[in-house]
Design a protein around this motif. Structure first.
Motif, short mmCIF file in Angstrom:
data_model
loop_
_atom_site.label_atom_id
_atom_site.label_comp_id
_atom_site.label_asym_id
_atom_site.label_seq_id
_atom_site.Cartn_x
_atom_site.Cartn_y
_atom_site.Cartn_z
N PHE A 227 0.82 -1.21 0.00
CA PHE A 227 0.00 0.00 0.00
C PHE A 227 0.85 1.26 0.00
O PHE A 227 0.44 2.30 -0.50
CB PHE A 227 -0.91 0.04 1.24
CG PHE A 227 -2.12 -0.83 1.16
CD1 PHE A 227 -3.14 -0.54 0.28
CD2 PHE A 227 -2.24 -1.93 1.99
CE1 PHE A 227 -4.28 -1.33 0.22
CE2 PHE A 227 -3.37 -2.73 1.94
CZ PHE A 227 -4.39 -2.44 1.05
N GLY A 228 2.04 1.20 0.58
CA GLY A 228 2.89 2.38 0.69
C GLY A 228 3.69 2.69 -0.56
O GLY A 228 3.72 3.82 -1.03
N CYS A 229 4.33 1.67 -1.11
CA CYS A 229 5.25 1.94 -2.23
C CYS A 229 4.84 1.33 -3.55
O CYS A 229 5.37 1.72 -4.60
CB CYS A 229 6.66 1.48 -1.86
SG CYS A 229 6.84 -0.32 -1.70
N GLY A 230 3.97 0.33 -3.53
CA GLY A 230 3.54 -0.30 -4.77
C GLY A 230 4.39 -1.45 -5.24
O GLY A 230 4.13 -2.04 -6.28
N ARG A 231 5.42 -1.79 -4.47
CA ARG A 231 6.26 -2.92 -4.86
C ARG A 231 5.63 -4.24 -4.43
O ARG A 231 4.81 -4.29 -3.52
CB ARG A 231 7.66 -2.82 -4.23
CG ARG A 231 8.45 -1.65 -4.75
CD ARG A 231 9.80 -1.56 -4.08
NE ARG A 231 9.65 -1.24 -2.66
CZ ARG A 231 10.65 -1.25 -1.79
NH1 ARG A 231 11.88 -1.58 -2.17
NH2 ARG A 231 10.44 -0.94 -0.53
N THR A 232 6.06 -5.32 -5.07
CA THR A 232 5.65 -6.66 -4.68
C THR A 232 6.62 -7.17 -3.61
O THR A 232 7.73 -6.63 -3.46
CB THR A 232 5.69 -7.62 -5.88
OG1 THR A 232 7.05 -7.71 -6.33
CG2 THR A 232 4.77 -7.16 -7.00
N LEU A 233 6.24 -8.22 -2.90
CA LEU A 233 7.16 -8.81 -1.91
C LEU A 233 8.47 -9.27 -2.55
O LEU A 233 9.54 -9.02 -1.98
CB LEU A 233 6.49 -9.95 -1.16
CG LEU A 233 5.55 -9.53 -0.03
CD1 LEU A 233 4.88 -10.76 0.58
CD2 LEU A 233 6.28 -8.75 1.04
N PRO A 234 8.44 -9.93 -3.72
CA PRO A 234 9.73 -10.31 -4.32
C PRO A 234 10.60 -9.10 -4.66
O PRO A 234 11.82 -9.15 -4.49
CB PRO A 234 9.32 -11.07 -5.60
CG PRO A 234 7.96 -11.62 -5.27
CD PRO A 234 7.30 -10.56 -4.42
N GLU A 235 10.00 -8.00 -5.10
CA GLU A 235 10.80 -6.80 -5.37
C GLU A 235 11.39 -6.23 -4.09
O GLU A 235 12.56 -5.83 -4.07
CB GLU A 235 9.94 -5.73 -6.05
CG GLU A 235 9.60 -6.05 -7.49
CD GLU A 235 8.55 -5.14 -8.09
OE1 GLU A 235 8.52 -5.06 -9.33
OE2 GLU A 235 7.75 -4.52 -7.35
N ILE A 236 10.59 -6.20 -3.04
CA ILE A 236 11.08 -5.69 -1.76
C ILE A 236 12.24 -6.57 -1.26
O ILE A 236 13.27 -6.07 -0.81
CB ILE A 236 9.94 -5.62 -0.73
CG1 ILE A 236 8.92 -4.56 -1.15
CG2 ILE A 236 10.48 -5.35 0.68
CD1 ILE A 236 7.60 -4.60 -0.39
#
Length: 67
Positions: free
Chosen positions: A21-30
């Protein structure tokens, strides 16, 4: 936060879209973020606003630092 991260300290995943919700990244990207080179990070960040808009997620305001 570094200029090479979209993190705004709102770390919650949308169960429907699988985007933060904060940055728009997916868990794999994070998870891979620290392993990405600068060009890859910037490429991901360039598409986040569009990604969130297509998912119907409103941008959130950064959270103030605690302490």
């Amino acid at each position: 936060m570094s200029k090479e991260t979209p993190c705004i300290a709102v770390c919650m995943m949308d169960p429907r879209t699988k985007l933060c919700f904060g940055c728009g990244r997916t868990l794999p990207e994070i998870a891979r973020w620290h392993k990405m080179d600068s060009a890859e990070r910037l490429a991901v960040m360039a598409g986040l606003a569009t990604r969130m808009a297509k998912a119907g997620l409103e941008p959130m305001a950064p959270q103030p630092k605690r302490g």
